[in-house]
Write a protein that holds these residues in place. Sequence first.
Motif, PDB file in Angstrom:
ATOM      1  N   ARG A   1      -2.925  -3.409  -5.503  1.00 52.26           N
ATOM      2  CA  ARG A   1      -3.054  -5.113  -6.362  1.00 52.26           C
ATOM      3  C   ARG A   1      -1.995  -5.062  -7.531  1.00 52.26           C
ATOM      4  O   ARG A   1      -1.889  -5.881  -8.132  1.00 52.26           O
ATOM      5  N   ASP A   2      -1.553  -3.574  -7.922  1.00 49.82           N
ATOM      6  CA  ASP A   2      -1.029  -3.352  -9.329  1.00 49.82           C
ATOM      7  C   ASP A   2       0.499  -3.642  -8.955  1.00 49.82           C
ATOM      8  O   ASP A   2       1.284  -3.263  -9.817  1.00 49.82           O
TER       9      ASP A   2
ATOM     10  N   TYR B   1       5.097  -1.623 -11.128  1.00 44.55           N
ATOM     11  CA  TYR B   1       3.687  -1.539 -11.013  1.00 44.55           C
ATOM     12  C   TYR B   1       3.572  -2.041 -12.583  1.00 44.55           C
ATOM     13  O   TYR B   1       4.011  -2.022 -13.526  1.00 44.55           O
TER      14      TYR B   1
ATOM     15  N   GLU C   1       0.756  -1.273   0.163  1.00 47.29           N
ATOM     16  CA  GLU C   1       0.291   0.050  -0.035  1.00 47.29           C
ATOM     17  C   GLU C   1       0.907   1.222  -0.157  1.00 47.29           C
ATOM     18  O   GLU C   1       0.639   2.264  -0.665  1.00 47.29           O
TER      19      GLU C   1
ATOM     20  N   ALA D   1       2.150   1.680  -3.450  1.00 41.81           N
ATOM     21  CA  ALA D   1       1.163   2.124  -4.432  1.00 41.81           C
ATOM     22  C   ALA D   1       0.929   3.460  -4.307  1.00 41.81           C
ATOM     23  O   ALA D   1       0.431   4.371  -5.288  1.00 41.81           O
ATOM     24  N   GLU D   2       0.684   3.777  -2.945  1.00 42.89           N
ATOM     25  CA  GLU D   2       0.363   5.287  -2.660  1.00 42.89           C
ATOM     26  C   GLU D   2       1.049   6.421  -3.429  1.00 42.89           C
ATOM     27  O   GLU D   2       0.681   7.350  -4.033  1.00 42.89           O
TER      28      GLU D   2
ATOM     29  N   ALA E   1      -1.592   4.210  -7.583  1.00 43.65           N
ATOM     30  CA  ALA E   1      -1.985   3.173  -8.061  1.00 43.65           C
ATOM     31  C   ALA E   1      -2.528   2.299  -6.913  1.00 43.65           C
ATOM     32  O   ALA E   1      -2.657   2.775  -5.953  1.00 43.65           O
ATOM     33  N   SER E   2      -3.143   1.150  -7.450  1.00 45.65           N
ATOM     34  CA  SER E   2      -3.561   0.321  -6.472  1.00 45.65           C
ATOM     35  C   SER E   2      -2.813  -0.586  -6.026  1.00 45.65           C
ATOM     36  O   SER E   2      -2.018  -0.983  -6.597  1.00 45.65           O
TER      37      SER E   2
END
Length: 404
Positions: free
Chosen positions: A65-66, A215, A54, A57-58, A62-63
Amino acid sequence: MNERIYLDNNATTPLDPRVLEALMPYLTDKFGNAASRSHGFGWEAEEAVKLAREQTAELLGASARDVIFTSGATEGNNIAIKGVAEMYADRGKHVITQPTEHKAVIDPCRYLEQQGFRVTMLGLDKYGRIDPDELRSAITDETILVSIMHGNNEIGTLQPVAEIGQICKDQGVFYHCDACQTFGKIPIDVNAMGVDLLTLSAHKIYGPKGVGAMYVRRKNPRVRPKPLLHGGGHERGMRSGTLNVPGIVGLGAAAELCGQEMNVEFKRLAALRDRLRDGIMSQLDLVHLNGHPTDRTPTNLNLSFQYVEGESLMMGMKNVAVSSGSACTSASLEPSYVLQALGVGDDLAHSSIRFSVGRFNTSEEIDQVVEKVVATVKKLREMSPLYEMAKEGIDPSKVEWAAQ
Ligand SMILES: *Cc1c(COP(=O)(O)O)cnc(C)c1O
């Protein structure tokens, strides 16, 4: 000046003590395997990896999960380039990149050439930027991937990534971006940039070595690079192997800190870089800036000192850690391929030094380095007959030397 000064932050960065503190428990008590589903040791490791995903991604917009964890950007670039090429070869066998990419992009592309792919190297302007129009016309029905970095590691130049992303989207081609030098340093948004794959590395952002992330877009369009490693099917099958939990926790913590400090730190680093540039250039003549004057990463300053060998300059300031664009950094006698690609002549490439600032540098250090560089360059030029001639208005390159 007895203390060592580290100005090679584009090569690697020191571990932030706060990152060490965050990852330490995962080297000791919390040693579980994040894939162990049957007990608390595993759950605690899995929880930590989830948080790091997380946090990473932040910073990408992105999410979680990516995000796929890797051993670093070399691996990420290999998965992105070879994995996409292998998966989508039936659509076409053409890849587009540009000459100042890191070797971890250039060499996978060279490998693809040996496998029967065609690779187009785009041209560059004198600052090292590609021309979006040239990219647009280089894309054909055969093109499956464009790989163009965000910020360059040697010269700092930023590529027009959002424009590149838009062109790739319009033409239905995947866009991979090596963002090692910009992730955590300047804002990145994978959707605004239009990237489908992006690679990054923890040790460039005050995290540990040997860990990174990529990513990989899951929808609009979905990208499925073929894995390089086959095994337990970790990381959505794209990167098998027991997760490096302490490394991943370190990457997450490092990303979080970058996110918190980016706005302030960007300005501070750019000011240090400019202080270094102005201090040197106001006291020395015949110094040339390599890369773009303004559209560059905040950390990088690359200068060529005419009539001075980069290696000699480095030897003359042993306490200052920098890197040079001349021969001794590699096994070959070739000067930097990045500077060559910009059309910087061999002489100026051999006289180049890359200074790169980071989180732990101070303005006092910058002032000491300015002093040391100026004194060393002056001393070396005093011994240079070519510099003397240039001062007298004779261009040494135009002199016809008599045969002995
Ligand atoms: C450092 C770097 C790499 C390599 O990353 P590793 O994690 O060390 O493999 C790739 N590309 C760029 C632009 C880099 O700066």
